[in-house]
Design an enzyme around this catalytic site. Structure first.
Site, short mmCIF file in Angstrom:
data_model
loop_
_atom_site.label_atom_id
_atom_site.label_comp_id
_atom_site.label_asym_id
_atom_site.label_seq_id
_atom_site.Cartn_x
_atom_site.Cartn_y
_atom_site.Cartn_z
N GLY A 198 23.97 -22.10 -2.85
CA GLY A 198 23.00 -22.59 -2.13
C GLY A 198 21.71 -22.16 -2.21
O GLY A 198 20.78 -22.25 -1.40
N THR A 199 21.31 -21.64 -3.41
CA THR A 199 19.97 -21.24 -3.66
C THR A 199 18.92 -22.14 -3.47
O THR A 199 17.83 -21.82 -2.81
CB THR A 199 19.78 -20.65 -5.43
OG1 THR A 199 20.81 -19.65 -5.36
CG2 THR A 199 18.24 -20.32 -5.62
N ASN A 232 9.18 -16.29 -1.20
CA ASN A 232 9.93 -15.09 -1.69
C ASN A 232 9.57 -13.86 -1.37
O ASN A 232 10.35 -13.19 -0.76
CB ASN A 232 10.01 -15.29 -3.39
CG ASN A 232 10.41 -16.44 -4.03
OD1 ASN A 232 9.65 -17.43 -4.19
ND2 ASN A 232 11.69 -16.39 -4.44
N ASP A 233 8.31 -13.37 -1.32
CA ASP A 233 7.77 -12.31 -1.13
C ASP A 233 7.84 -12.02 0.40
O ASP A 233 7.97 -10.90 0.73
CB ASP A 233 6.37 -11.81 -1.60
CG ASP A 233 6.36 -11.87 -3.36
OD1 ASP A 233 7.59 -11.77 -3.82
OD2 ASP A 233 5.37 -12.05 -3.75
N ASN A 267 22.41 -15.20 -2.46
CA ASN A 267 23.72 -14.51 -2.39
C ASN A 267 23.99 -13.94 -1.15
O ASN A 267 25.41 -14.19 -0.84
CB ASN A 267 23.93 -13.82 -3.57
CG ASN A 267 23.70 -14.61 -4.94
OD1 ASN A 267 23.42 -15.55 -4.96
ND2 ASN A 267 23.58 -13.74 -6.29
N HIS A 279 64.65 -37.66 16.06
CA HIS A 279 64.76 -38.50 14.48
C HIS A 279 64.63 -40.03 14.88
O HIS A 279 65.25 -40.76 14.18
CB HIS A 279 66.22 -38.33 14.29
CG HIS A 279 66.71 -36.92 13.89
ND1 HIS A 279 66.67 -36.37 12.54
CD2 HIS A 279 67.41 -36.01 14.64
CE1 HIS A 279 66.94 -35.19 12.68
NE2 HIS A 279 67.46 -34.94 13.87
N SER A 294 42.01 -57.51 18.76
CA SER A 294 42.13 -58.44 17.61
C SER A 294 41.46 -59.50 17.66
O SER A 294 40.96 -60.15 18.86
CB SER A 294 43.74 -58.94 17.71
OG SER A 294 44.10 -60.04 16.97
N LYS A 316 45.28 -59.23 23.12
CA LYS A 316 45.91 -57.89 22.43
C LYS A 316 45.06 -56.75 22.55
O LYS A 316 43.86 -56.82 22.42
CB LYS A 316 45.97 -58.19 20.93
CG LYS A 316 46.95 -57.01 20.37
CD LYS A 316 47.33 -57.51 18.90
CE LYS A 316 48.46 -56.77 18.26
NZ LYS A 316 47.85 -55.34 18.21
N ASN A 370 44.80 -52.42 21.66
CA ASN A 370 45.55 -51.70 20.74
C ASN A 370 45.08 -50.01 21.13
O ASN A 370 43.98 -49.86 21.71
CB ASN A 370 44.81 -51.90 19.39
CG ASN A 370 45.09 -53.13 18.83
OD1 ASN A 370 46.48 -53.65 19.25
ND2 ASN A 370 44.69 -53.83 18.01
#
Length: 466
Positions: free
Chosen positions: A101-102, A133-134, A143, A190, A320, A326, A328
């Site tokens: 993910g960097t 960054n800094d 990480n 069943h 439909s 119909k 559904n």
């Protein structure tokens, strides 16, 4: 790209042109060029979690003196703008990028740095006043910050979306179970007729399944609340000030209302994503429950004249393009489809979780994308099913009674009185001859009409006491 519409930014690879109207910088632009893969973008929920982490880190870095107050406050203001949805278009990167993910971490750093610089009266790009960054990434590594954002996003998605919708659906079904407590109907095992139960008992089974699914999901939260931040590159905490991890976790807890803590073992937190794998396993379990519930509702409402038709569900739209009239079970169909997707996502998350090498798992974007998609699908799916189907479920009492009276399995009530073999003979003969159980039992001389009426009482076969 016209030179009028670009500015030049630099990273360690050198200069690169970036659209002038965008807040991102060089590393985001390189990712756009190098990973033009598919249409899946890093989820905004993850971006906002990452920005929350940056905001919390800026507070702590100002507090410990490692970041100038002016810069820290500008970063926090920029973060608040992102959290308010003002800069969603500044996060264009694909899920399919570096496995740590960097690139998304740097996308976030660059956007916050450029916007913070503007808030301080500076410019975007090389002459910015805040460094990605800094300053924005101070005390962090992709990480540890990316898995921290994954945890924050996952906790929010589960606790603020999935669990509330699960409870809402559960409560509607519990109300239905109470309302249907005296509706005696045919049981089925069943896919064949079985002994009776009440419709309330049947729906109550759904409620119990959802209660268990809720408990399983809640039990994954303590591990998710452990944050990787402070482990930096490999788990040792290099370049992170003493107490930094604990303080950022406290800030995140304060910002979100969730009791985040620093992970006791940062090596585990970086090298593995077990908490997310286990959480997604619970989401998959919920999907299995919902699939079963939706499928049973679909079958029980089948018809309206040639199916089971034991319950009715809301008629929401034409079903439909060729068959007039119909209707559904579309909510059941949508819910079962999204449950299938969640089950598929679980395979990807499992493979991703198993794919750590040494000190870092490098399937993090895949895991985050799939987990957050599953949370969204389940939360939205449960809400839709509840509002457009579950609340309108009603028993078709005449059809339920008709099916009950035709069931051969009522003969089971005779077992204690005439034995299994004689009861089976009654059922087989009645089925062969097309006669009722009572007619057959009396004709075979195994019971009297009075005995049959006394012993074969469906309402007494359910265990229901009132």
């Amino acid at each position: 790209m016209s030179t009028k519409n670009v500015r030049t930014e630099k990273d360690t690879f050198g200069p690169i042109d970036v659209p002038a109207d965008r807040l991102w910088g060089a590393q985001t632009q390189r990712s756009l060029q190098n990973f033009a893969i598919s249409t899946e973008r890093m989820p905004l929920a993850l971006i906002r979690a990452l920005v929350l982490v940056k905001k919390a880190a800026a507070r702590v870095n100002v507090e410990n003196g490692s970041l100038a107050k002016e810069k820290g406050e500008a970063i926090i203001r920029a973060a608040d703008e992102v959290l308010a949805g003002q800069h969603d278009a500044e996060f264009p990167l694909s899920v399919w990028q570096t496995g740590s993910g960097t690139q998304t971490n740097m996308n976030t750093n660059e956007v916050l740095a450029n916007r913070a610089s503007e808030l301080l009266g500076g410019e975007r790009g090389e002459r910015r006043k805040v460094h990605p960054n800094d300053d924005v990434n101070k005390g962090q590594s992709s990480n540890d910050v990316f898995p921290t954002a994954m945890s924050v996003a996952a906790v929010a998605a589960i606790t603020e979306h999935v669990l509330p919708e699960l409870k809402a659906l559960r409560d509607v079904l519990a109300q239905k179970a109470r309302a249907f407590h005296d509706v005696v109907k045919v049981g089925r095992t069943h896919l064949q007729d079985a002994t009776p139960l009440t419709l309330g008992q049947e729906v109550g089974g759904f409620v119990a399944q959802l209660d268990h699914a809720k408990g399983h999901l809640e039990r994954t939260l303590p591990h998710l609340l452990e944050l990787a931040l402070g482990g930096t590159a490999v788990g040792t905490g290099l370049n992170a000030p003493k107490g930094y991890a604990e303080r950022v976790a406290q800030e995140l807890a304060q910002l979100t209302g969730h009791p985040f803590v620093t992970a006791p073992n940062k090596f585990e937190a970086l090298a593995a994503n077990d908490a997310l794998v286990q959480a997604h396993g619970a989401l998959k379990g919920l999907a299995a429950v919902l699939f079963k519930v939706a499928n049973d509702v679909r079958w029980l409402s089948s018809g309206p004249r040639s199916g089971l038709a034991e319950i009715t569900i809301p008629e929401n739209e034409p079903g439909s393009s060729i068959m007039p009239g119909k209707v559904n079970p579309t909510q059941s169909e949508a819910l079962t489809m999204l449950c299938a997707q969640v089950m598929g996502n679980d395979v990807a998350v499992t493979v991703g979780g198993a794919s750590g090498n040494f000190q870092l798992n490098v399937f993090k974007p895949l895991i985050a994308h799939n987990l957050l998609q599953s949370c969204r699908l389940l939360a939205d799916g449960m809400r839709s099913f509840r509002l457009h189907c579950a609340v309108g479920i009603e028993p078709n009492r005449p059809r339920i009674q008709e099916n009950l009276e035709r069931s051969l399995m009522l003969v089971t009530a005779l077992n204690p009185h005439i034995g299994y073999d004689n009861a089976a003979k009654i059922a087989k003969t009645a089925h062969r001859d097309g006669t009722t159980l009572k007619e057959t039992a009396v004709a075979l001389g195994l019971v009297t009409p009075e005995q049959f009426d006394q012993w074969v009482r469906p309402e007494d076969m359910t265990g229901h006491k009132g």
